[in-house]
Design a protein around this motif. Structure first.
Motif, PDB file in Angstrom:
ATOM      1  N   MET A   1      44.657  28.851  -8.682  1.00  0.00           N
ATOM      2  CA  MET A   1      44.485  27.433  -8.824  1.00  0.00           C
ATOM      3  C   MET A   1      43.444  27.156  -9.892  1.00  0.00           C
ATOM      4  N   ASN A   2      43.544  26.032 -10.478  1.00  0.00           N
ATOM      5  CA  ASN A   2      42.617  25.619 -11.536  1.00  0.00           C
ATOM      6  C   ASN A   2      41.518  24.780 -10.885  1.00  0.00           C
ATOM      7  N   PHE A   3      40.339  25.373 -10.709  1.00  0.00           N
ATOM      8  CA  PHE A   3      39.265  24.713  -9.969  1.00  0.00           C
ATOM      9  C   PHE A   3      38.818  23.407 -10.637  1.00  0.00           C
ATOM     10  N   GLY A   4      38.891  23.323 -11.948  1.00  0.00           N
ATOM     11  CA  GLY A   4      38.566  22.072 -12.632  1.00  0.00           C
ATOM     12  C   GLY A   4      39.480  20.945 -12.195  1.00  0.00           C
ATOM     13  N   HIS A   5      40.784  21.231 -12.084  1.00  0.00           N
ATOM     14  CA  HIS A   5      41.720  20.226 -11.569  1.00  0.00           C
ATOM     15  C   HIS A   5      41.324  19.797 -10.164  1.00  0.00           C
ATOM     16  N   LEU A   6      41.008  20.758  -9.318  1.00  0.00           N
ATOM     17  CA  LEU A   6      40.648  20.445  -7.938  1.00  0.00           C
ATOM     18  C   LEU A   6      39.432  19.527  -7.886  1.00  0.00           C
ATOM     19  N   LEU A   7      38.434  19.803  -8.703  1.00  0.00           N
ATOM     20  CA  LEU A   7      37.234  18.971  -8.698  1.00  0.00           C
ATOM     21  C   LEU A   7      37.532  17.538  -9.117  1.00  0.00           C
ATOM     22  N   HIS A   8      38.186  17.363 -10.248  1.00  0.00           N
ATOM     23  CA  HIS A   8      38.352  15.988 -10.735  1.00  0.00           C
ATOM     24  C   HIS A   8      39.561  15.281 -10.143  1.00  0.00           C
ATOM     25  N   GLU A   9      40.291  15.967  -9.282  1.00  0.00           N
ATOM     26  CA  GLU A   9      41.391  15.312  -8.570  1.00  0.00           C
ATOM     27  C   GLU A   9      41.016  15.186  -7.085  1.00  0.00           C
ATOM     28  N   ALA A  10      41.448  16.105  -6.269  1.00  0.00           N
ATOM     29  CA  ALA A  10      41.287  15.982  -4.814  1.00  0.00           C
ATOM     30  C   ALA A  10      39.829  15.889  -4.371  1.00  0.00           C
ATOM     31  N   PHE A  11      38.943  16.708  -4.942  1.00  0.00           N
ATOM     32  CA  PHE A  11      37.553  16.701  -4.475  1.00  0.00           C
ATOM     33  C   PHE A  11      36.804  15.450  -4.903  1.00  0.00           C
ATOM     34  N   SER A  12      37.345  14.695  -5.831  1.00  0.00           N
ATOM     35  CA  SER A  12      36.705  13.440  -6.220  1.00  0.00           C
ATOM     36  C   SER A  12      37.445  12.236  -5.636  1.00  0.00           C
ATOM     37  N   GLY A  13      38.429  12.497  -4.789  1.00  0.00           N
ATOM     38  CA  GLY A  13      39.244  11.394  -4.279  1.00  0.00           C
ATOM     39  C   GLY A  13      40.006  10.716  -5.397  1.00  0.00           C
ATOM     40  N   TYR A  14      40.303  11.460  -6.448  1.00  0.00           N
ATOM     41  CA  TYR A  14      40.991  10.957  -7.642  1.00  0.00           C
ATOM     42  C   TYR A  14      40.203   9.835  -8.312  1.00  0.00           C
ATOM     43  N   CYS A 104      51.854  37.815 -13.778  1.00  0.00           N
ATOM     44  CA  CYS A 104      52.669  37.609 -12.588  1.00  0.00           C
ATOM     45  C   CYS A 104      51.964  36.555 -11.751  1.00  0.00           C
ATOM     46  N   VAL A 105      52.628  35.431 -11.523  1.00  0.00           N
ATOM     47  CA  VAL A 105      52.066  34.310 -10.775  1.00  0.00           C
ATOM     48  C   VAL A 105      52.793  34.232  -9.438  1.00  0.00           C
ATOM     49  N   VAL A 106      52.005  34.174  -8.361  1.00  0.00           N
ATOM     50  CA  VAL A 106      52.567  34.064  -7.020  1.00  0.00           C
ATOM     51  C   VAL A 106      52.127  32.730  -6.426  1.00  0.00           C
ATOM     52  N   VAL A 107      53.073  31.946  -5.951  1.00  0.00           N
ATOM     53  CA  VAL A 107      52.774  30.669  -5.303  1.00  0.00           C
ATOM     54  C   VAL A 107      53.568  30.568  -4.009  1.00  0.00           C
ATOM     55  N   GLY A 108      53.003  29.835  -3.064  1.00  0.00           N
ATOM     56  CA  GLY A 108      53.768  29.435  -1.891  1.00  0.00           C
ATOM     57  C   GLY A 108      54.487  28.144  -2.237  1.00  0.00           C
ATOM     58  N   ASP A 109      55.640  27.917  -1.641  1.00  0.00           N
ATOM     59  CA  ASP A 109      56.412  26.723  -2.023  1.00  0.00           C
ATOM     60  C   ASP A 109      56.067  25.491  -1.198  1.00  0.00           C
ATOM     61  N   LYS A 110      55.041  25.571  -0.337  1.00  0.00           N
ATOM     62  CA  LYS A 110      54.578  24.414   0.426  1.00  0.00           C
ATOM     63  C   LYS A 110      53.391  23.812  -0.319  1.00  0.00           C
ATOM     64  N   PRO A 111      53.641  22.834  -1.185  1.00  0.00           N
ATOM     65  CA  PRO A 111      52.526  22.288  -1.971  1.00  0.00           C
ATOM     66  C   PRO A 111      51.591  21.440  -1.126  1.00  0.00           C
ATOM     67  N   GLY A 112      50.323  21.537  -1.439  1.00  0.00           N
ATOM     68  CA  GLY A 112      49.305  20.719  -0.789  1.00  0.00           C
ATOM     69  C   GLY A 112      48.575  19.884  -1.832  1.00  0.00           C
ATOM     70  N   ALA A 113      47.612  19.136  -1.388  1.00  0.00           N
ATOM     71  CA  ALA A 113      46.894  18.203  -2.257  1.00  0.00           C
ATOM     72  C   ALA A 113      45.947  18.879  -3.236  1.00  0.00           C
ATOM     73  N   PHE A 114      45.608  20.148  -3.016  1.00  0.00           N
ATOM     74  CA  PHE A 114      44.657  20.818  -3.901  1.00  0.00           C
ATOM     75  C   PHE A 114      45.302  21.330  -5.187  1.00  0.00           C
ATOM     76  N   GLY A 115      46.613  21.325  -5.288  1.00  0.00           N
ATOM     77  CA  GLY A 115      47.288  21.614  -6.551  1.00  0.00           C
ATOM     78  C   GLY A 115      47.631  23.056  -6.846  1.00  0.00           C
ATOM     79  N   SER A 116      47.518  23.953  -5.892  1.00  0.00           N
ATOM     80  CA  SER A 116      47.791  25.370  -6.162  1.00  0.00           C
ATOM     81  C   SER A 116      49.220  25.615  -6.639  1.00  0.00           C
ATOM     82  N   TYR A 117      50.170  24.988  -5.975  1.00  0.00           N
ATOM     83  CA  TYR A 117      51.579  25.162  -6.354  1.00  0.00           C
ATOM     84  C   TYR A 117      51.804  24.658  -7.769  1.00  0.00           C
ATOM     85  N   ARG A 118      51.354  23.442  -8.026  1.00  0.00           N
ATOM     86  CA  ARG A 118      51.507  22.853  -9.355  1.00  0.00           C
ATOM     87  C   ARG A 118      50.806  23.698 -10.417  1.00  0.00           C
TER      88      ARG A 118
END
Length: 167
Positions: A1-14, A104-118
């Protein structure tokens, strides 16, 4: 996951600008002698996380239980005044040019709000790598891939031959 995305998206309430302003105010207060503000990034228990979305529930289940807890200074607390740098950080910067290694990128197909799948799909798409593979663990989430035998097995079934061939 891209931690920068997580910070300025979900962790900031967008609301990254409002969050950066709060970080700046906290930093200024600390310089003037205020106590540091240590924020818990997750609820204290799985029960408290109920109804807060897949990623919050599963992250709490992992990081706040014996399954993944790392007391006393695990990855579930953060100094508010030290977070600003992460808001401008992008783990994928220049991937189209610089990420040439086999990937090689491994993702679960159940996306959540933190953006790992995306984020997994994005880095796979953007990487310049000529040798790349995307593995989607169907029916599993990001946190399932940490330690649950079935999705970890699916990941290893792809990763081991990939590494054997490309390392």
């Amino acid at each position: 996951m891209n931690f920068g995305h997580l910070l300025h998206e979900a962790f900031s309430g967008y609301e990254p600008i409002a969050t950066l302003e709060a970080i700046a105010a906290q930093r200024t207060a600390e310089v003037r002698g205020a106590e540091p503000n240590v924020e818990n990034l997750l609820p204290p228990t799985v029960d408290a996380a109920a109804g807060m979305g897949l990623d919050v529930v599963e992250a709490t289940e992992y990081y706040k239980t014996s399954r993944g807890e790392k007391p006393p200074n695990g990855a579930t607390r953060s100094l508010v005044s030290r977070r600003a740098a992460g808001y401008g950080w992008d783990a994928f910067t220049h991937a189209e040019v610089l990420l040439t290694q086999p990937l090689c990128v491994v993702v679960g197909d159940k996306p959540g709000a933190f953006g790992s799948y995306r984020d997994g799909l994005e880095i796979y798409r953007r990487a310049r790598s000529e040798t790349k593979q995307l593995v989607v663990a169907e029916g599993w989430s990001h946190y399932d891939l940490y330690d649950k035998p079935e999705p970890v097995g699916q990941a290893l079934d792809a990763l081991i031959p990939f590494y054997d061939k490309n390392l």
